[in-house]
Structure formats: C-alpha cells, structure tokens
Design a protein around this motif. Structure first.
Motif, PDB file in Angstrom:
ATOM      1  N   ILE A   1       0.851  -1.189   0.000  1.00 42.10           N
ATOM      2  CA  ILE A   1       0.000   0.000   0.000  1.00 42.10           C
ATOM      3  C   ILE A   1       0.886   1.237   0.000  1.00 42.10           C
ATOM      4  O   ILE A   1       1.848   1.312   0.765  1.00 42.10           O
ATOM      5  CB  ILE A   1      -0.930   0.005   1.233  1.00 42.10           C
ATOM      6  CG1 ILE A   1      -1.915  -1.169   1.118  1.00 42.10           C
ATOM      7  CG2 ILE A   1      -1.657   1.330   1.373  1.00 42.10           C
ATOM      8  CD1 ILE A   1      -2.801  -1.362   2.303  1.00 42.10           C
ATOM      9  N   ALA A   2       0.562   2.182  -0.891  1.00 40.03           N
ATOM     10  CA  ALA A   2       1.324   3.437  -0.943  1.00 40.03           C
ATOM     11  C   ALA A   2       0.575   4.514  -0.181  1.00 40.03           C
ATOM     12  O   ALA A   2      -0.639   4.655  -0.320  1.00 40.03           O
ATOM     13  CB  ALA A   2       1.518   3.873  -2.390  1.00 40.03           C
ATOM     14  N   CYS A   3       1.297   5.274   0.627  1.00 37.94           N
ATOM     15  CA  CYS A   3       0.714   6.397   1.352  1.00 37.94           C
ATOM     16  C   CYS A   3       1.522   7.641   0.990  1.00 37.94           C
ATOM     17  O   CYS A   3       2.737   7.560   0.802  1.00 37.94           O
ATOM     18  CB  CYS A   3       0.773   6.170   2.856  1.00 37.94           C
ATOM     19  SG  CYS A   3       0.068   4.584   3.363  1.00 37.94           S
TER      20      CYS A   3
ATOM     21  N   THR B   1       1.104  13.461  12.061  1.00 36.90           N
ATOM     22  CA  THR B   1       0.299  12.487  12.807  1.00 36.90           C
ATOM     23  C   THR B   1       0.392  11.115  12.141  1.00 36.90           C
ATOM     24  O   THR B   1       0.589  10.098  12.815  1.00 36.90           O
ATOM     25  CB  THR B   1      -1.171  12.949  12.889  1.00 36.90           C
ATOM     26  OG1 THR B   1      -1.213  14.253  13.466  1.00 36.90           O
ATOM     27  CG2 THR B   1      -2.005  11.992  13.728  1.00 36.90           C
ATOM     28  N   PHE B   2       0.250  11.087  10.832  1.00 37.43           N
ATOM     29  CA  PHE B   2       0.331   9.816  10.105  1.00 37.43           C
ATOM     30  C   PHE B   2       1.695   9.153  10.315  1.00 37.43           C
ATOM     31  O   PHE B   2       1.780   7.953  10.630  1.00 37.43           O
ATOM     32  CB  PHE B   2       0.071  10.041   8.612  1.00 37.43           C
ATOM     33  CG  PHE B   2       0.062   8.760   7.825  1.00 37.43           C
ATOM     34  CD1 PHE B   2      -1.062   7.956   7.802  1.00 37.43           C
ATOM     35  CD2 PHE B   2       1.188   8.347   7.128  1.00 37.43           C
ATOM     36  CE1 PHE B   2      -1.066   6.755   7.101  1.00 37.43           C
ATOM     37  CE2 PHE B   2       1.190   7.151   6.423  1.00 37.43           C
ATOM     38  CZ  PHE B   2       0.060   6.357   6.408  1.00 37.43           C
ATOM     39  N   LEU B   3       2.771   9.946  10.166  1.00 35.60           N
ATOM     40  CA  LEU B   3       4.132   9.403  10.302  1.00 35.60           C
ATOM     41  C   LEU B   3       4.405   8.925  11.726  1.00 35.60           C
ATOM     42  O   LEU B   3       5.177   7.989  11.940  1.00 35.60           O
ATOM     43  CB  LEU B   3       5.166  10.461   9.906  1.00 35.60           C
ATOM     44  CG  LEU B   3       5.205  10.781   8.416  1.00 35.60           C
ATOM     45  CD1 LEU B   3       6.048  12.034   8.154  1.00 35.60           C
ATOM     46  CD2 LEU B   3       5.761   9.603   7.612  1.00 35.60           C
ATOM     47  N   LYS B   4       3.743   9.550  12.697  1.00 38.23           N
ATOM     48  CA  LYS B   4       3.907   9.156  14.096  1.00 38.23           C
ATOM     49  C   LYS B   4       3.139   7.868  14.398  1.00 38.23           C
ATOM     50  O   LYS B   4       3.654   6.965  15.063  1.00 38.23           O
ATOM     51  CB  LYS B   4       3.404  10.293  15.000  1.00 38.23           C
ATOM     52  CG  LYS B   4       3.468   9.989  16.486  1.00 38.23           C
ATOM     53  CD  LYS B   4       2.887  11.135  17.317  1.00 38.23           C
ATOM     54  CE  LYS B   4       1.372  11.132  17.299  1.00 38.23           C
ATOM     55  NZ  LYS B   4       0.774  12.212  18.121  1.00 38.23           N
TER      56      LYS B   4
ATOM     57  N   ILE C   1       7.033  10.922   1.143  1.00 43.32           N
ATOM     58  CA  ILE C   1       7.019  12.181   1.888  1.00 43.32           C
ATOM     59  C   ILE C   1       7.505  13.306   0.972  1.00 43.32           C
ATOM     60  O   ILE C   1       8.619  13.248   0.464  1.00 43.32           O
ATOM     61  CB  ILE C   1       7.923  12.095   3.136  1.00 43.32           C
ATOM     62  CG1 ILE C   1       7.505  10.905   4.004  1.00 43.32           C
ATOM     63  CG2 ILE C   1       7.876  13.401   3.916  1.00 43.32           C
ATOM     64  CD1 ILE C   1       8.533  10.540   5.074  1.00 43.32           C
ATOM     65  N   ILE C   2       6.631  14.288   0.767  1.00 41.33           N
ATOM     66  CA  ILE C   2       6.985  15.459  -0.042  1.00 41.33           C
ATOM     67  C   ILE C   2       7.340  16.584   0.920  1.00 41.33           C
ATOM     68  O   ILE C   2       6.545  16.929   1.802  1.00 41.33           O
ATOM     69  CB  ILE C   2       5.808  15.862  -0.953  1.00 41.33           C
ATOM     70  CG1 ILE C   2       5.500  14.721  -1.932  1.00 41.33           C
ATOM     71  CG2 ILE C   2       6.121  17.161  -1.700  1.00 41.33           C
ATOM     72  CD1 ILE C   2       4.189  14.907  -2.691  1.00 41.33           C
ATOM     73  N   ASN C   3       8.546  17.113   0.775  1.00 43.52           N
ATOM     74  CA  ASN C   3       8.997  18.212   1.637  1.00 43.52           C
ATOM     75  C   ASN C   3       9.129  19.480   0.800  1.00 43.52           C
ATOM     76  O   ASN C   3      10.140  19.672   0.127  1.00 43.52           O
ATOM     77  CB  ASN C   3      10.368  17.886   2.248  1.00 43.52           C
ATOM     78  CG  ASN C   3      10.378  16.568   2.999  1.00 43.52           C
ATOM     79  OD1 ASN C   3       9.685  16.417   3.992  1.00 43.52           O
ATOM     80  ND2 ASN C   3      11.162  15.611   2.515  1.00 43.52           N
ATOM     81  N   VAL C   4       8.124  20.341   0.845  1.00 39.95           N
ATOM     82  CA  VAL C   4       8.231  21.635   0.169  1.00 39.95           C
ATOM     83  C   VAL C   4       9.037  22.551   1.072  1.00 39.95           C
ATOM     84  O   VAL C   4       8.775  22.642   2.268  1.00 39.95           O
ATOM     85  CB  VAL C   4       6.833  22.232  -0.110  1.00 39.95           C
ATOM     86  CG1 VAL C   4       6.948  23.650  -0.666  1.00 39.95           C
ATOM     87  CG2 VAL C   4       6.062  21.342  -1.076  1.00 39.95           C
ATOM     88  N   THR C   5      10.055  23.209   0.502  1.00 47.14           N
ATOM     89  CA  THR C   5      10.985  23.931   1.367  1.00 47.14           C
ATOM     90  C   THR C   5      10.633  25.396   1.549  1.00 47.14           C
ATOM     91  O   THR C   5      11.108  26.037   2.474  1.00 47.14           O
ATOM     92  CB  THR C   5      12.418  23.805   0.816  1.00 47.14           C
ATOM     93  OG1 THR C   5      12.390  23.951  -0.601  1.00 47.14           O
ATOM     94  CG2 THR C   5      12.996  22.449   1.163  1.00 47.14           C
TER      95      THR C   5
ATOM     96  N   MET D   1      -6.580   8.612  13.208  1.00 42.70           N
ATOM     97  CA  MET D   1      -5.551   8.044  12.342  1.00 42.70           C
ATOM     98  C   MET D   1      -5.429   6.535  12.571  1.00 42.70           C
ATOM     99  O   MET D   1      -5.278   5.770  11.621  1.00 42.70           O
ATOM    100  CB  MET D   1      -4.204   8.748  12.609  1.00 42.70           C
ATOM    101  CG  MET D   1      -3.221   8.617  11.486  1.00 42.70           C
ATOM    102  SD  MET D   1      -3.849   9.272   9.899  1.00 42.70           S
ATOM    103  CE  MET D   1      -3.333  10.990   9.971  1.00 42.70           C
ATOM    104  N   ARG D   2      -5.548   6.108  13.830  1.00 40.72           N
ATOM    105  CA  ARG D   2      -5.523   4.668  14.125  1.00 40.72           C
ATOM    106  C   ARG D   2      -6.718   3.977  13.481  1.00 40.72           C
ATOM    107  O   ARG D   2      -6.580   2.886  12.912  1.00 40.72           O
ATOM    108  CB  ARG D   2      -5.540   4.435  15.641  1.00 40.72           C
ATOM    109  CG  ARG D   2      -4.198   4.661  16.282  1.00 40.72           C
ATOM    110  CD  ARG D   2      -4.170   4.232  17.754  1.00 40.72           C
ATOM    111  NE  ARG D   2      -3.157   5.020  18.427  1.00 40.72           N
ATOM    112  CZ  ARG D   2      -3.409   6.106  19.161  1.00 40.72           C
ATOM    113  NH1 ARG D   2      -4.649   6.492  19.393  1.00 40.72           N
ATOM    114  NH2 ARG D   2      -2.424   6.793  19.691  1.00 40.72           N
TER     115      ARG D   2
END
Ligand SMILES: [Zn+2]
Length: 247
Positions: free
Chosen positions: A72-74, A88-91, A107-111, A234-235
């Motif tokens: 599954i891709a998130c 929250t999701f990553l935690k 994970i997309i990190n816009v700077t 989230m759970r």
C-alpha cells in the motif's frame, strides 16, 4: 572459615554466571531475530533532492508493517500547510502492531513559500502548487509502477466542509478507489465518506492513479481538532485500510 567463605564465593560466582548466561540467551537471539524480521526491512530512500530546481525534495520510507504483505502506498506532504496530519500519520503508522499489509510512505517536503500553520483558508501560497507538482513528477510514477493495491493521500483542512470534519473520498466517482474509501468509512466510527467534488490536487495524484490501475482515495482531517482525537482517527483509518479485502 576461609574454606567456607571460598565455597560461598564460588557458589555466588556460579549463580551469577548462570544468571548472566540465561539473561544473554534470552535477550540476544530474540532481539536480533526481531530486528532482522521487522525493523531491518524498513528502508529509507531519497527519491529527489533538487530543491533549487523543484522547490522541495521527495523521500520514501518502505516496508512499514508486514514486509511480506500486499503493498500500500501512502503520501504525505502534497499540501505542505497541512503538515499536522502528515506528522500524525508518520507518528502513528509505525506504532501499529501486527499489520497485514506492507506500507510505503512517500514524503513530499516543500521547502518554501507555504502559508503559516493556522491560516488554512485560503491556502494560496505558491508552495501548495509546488507540492502538487512534486507529487506528479516524482511520486506518481513510483506508485503507478510500484505494484500497489491502493494509494492513500493524507490531507487536512480548516473546517471548510461544514459538518464533515474527518472523511475519505475518491475524486473519481465509480472508481475502485471510491469503493475502498466507502469500505473504510463504513467500518469506522468517525470517518465519513464525503466527496467535496472539487480538489486542486486530484489531477496531480489521485485522479491519474485511479485512471491508471491504482485505486486511490483521500483522507481529510480537520486541523483544529485536538491532537488526541487526530491520533485516534488516524488509528481508525489505518486499521480500516489494513482490513480491506483487495481484489
Ligand atoms: Zn490538501
């Protein structure tokens, strides 16, 4: 007296040795095996790191959950302002035990150039578009070619949808993504199915995924509810996805 003391010392040393051996055999092989079977499988990869050109970077954490399960891709970070739910999701995901499926998290990190947290509406800074473009350029090709059963795109909102605070939806009506989203909603207490009909990010990720063989749906959470409730939702979401039956 001395002999008695020596004997006592010897017995003491032997007991300590036996205790130490028992402790070592209990801890060492068990932990090593667990590490090999689970944590060692999790990997981290930078997909793109050209912030000067793209305005951000993209990475993936692979094999969370059951490394031998269906994949599954998130995706988190398409809209950088909505980072409370991304965090929250990553935690929460790595704390879920006995998952059936294997989760890869993109994970997309816009700077730069995204609004300050708390000013969710309007979210009109250029960083929003930057995140969408990073999704289409780097994340979409990986997911569409990645043998995934489905994809989840995690977002947040500032309360723009009336009574709909926590919901899932596929932007493509009649898609398999919609039926997975509806299943998630019907198997949870607090996640509804609500399609706002208009999304800015759909064409950059979830629409082409649904149209090209990877069922995809959004998760939307109200950014202003308490963190405890966000965690609980989230759970619920992850549990429901982990119990979906794939065709
Ligand atoms: Zn969003």
């Amino acid at each position: 007296m001395t002999r008695k003391n020596n004997l006592r010392n010897l017995i003491f040393v032997v007991i300590i040795l036996i205790f130490a051996i028992v402790v070592i055999t209990q801890i060492m092989p068990g932990n090593n095996n667990n590490t090999l079977n689970t944590k060692a499988e999790v990997s981290h990869e930078i997909i793109s790191n050209n912030s000067a050109q793209d305005g951000g970077s993209v990475e993936v954490i692979r094999n969370i959950g059951n490394p031998n399960g269906k994949k599954i891709a998130c995706v988190v970070g398409v809209h950088p302002l909505e980072n409370d739910t991304h965090k929250t999701f990553l935690k929460i995901l790595p704390t879920m035990n006995n998952l059936n499926y294997c989760y890869d998290v993109y994970i997309i990190n816009v700077t730069e150039d995204f609004s300050k947290y708390g000013s969710l509406h309007p979210d009109d800074q250029p960083g929003r578009q930057t995140g969408q473009e990073l999704a289409l350029k780097y994340v979409y090709p990986k997911i569409v070619n990645g043998s995934y059963e489905m994809a989840l795109d995690v977002h947040a909102h500032g309360g723009a949808y009336g009574e709909h605070n926590t919901f899932v939806f596929s932007p493509v009506s009649g898609s398999v993504g919609e039926s997975y989203g509806r299943n998630v909603s019907s198997s949870t207490q607090n996640i509804s199915y609500y399609n706002p009909e208009f999304t800015t990010s759909g064409p950059y990720l979830t629409v082409p995924l649904n149209q090209n063989g990877v069922p995809a749906f959004y998760f939307e959470e109200n950014s202003f509810i308490s963190q405890n409730i966000k965690d609980a939702h989230m759970r619920e979401l992850i549990n429901a996805i982990d119990n979906l039956k794939f065709k």
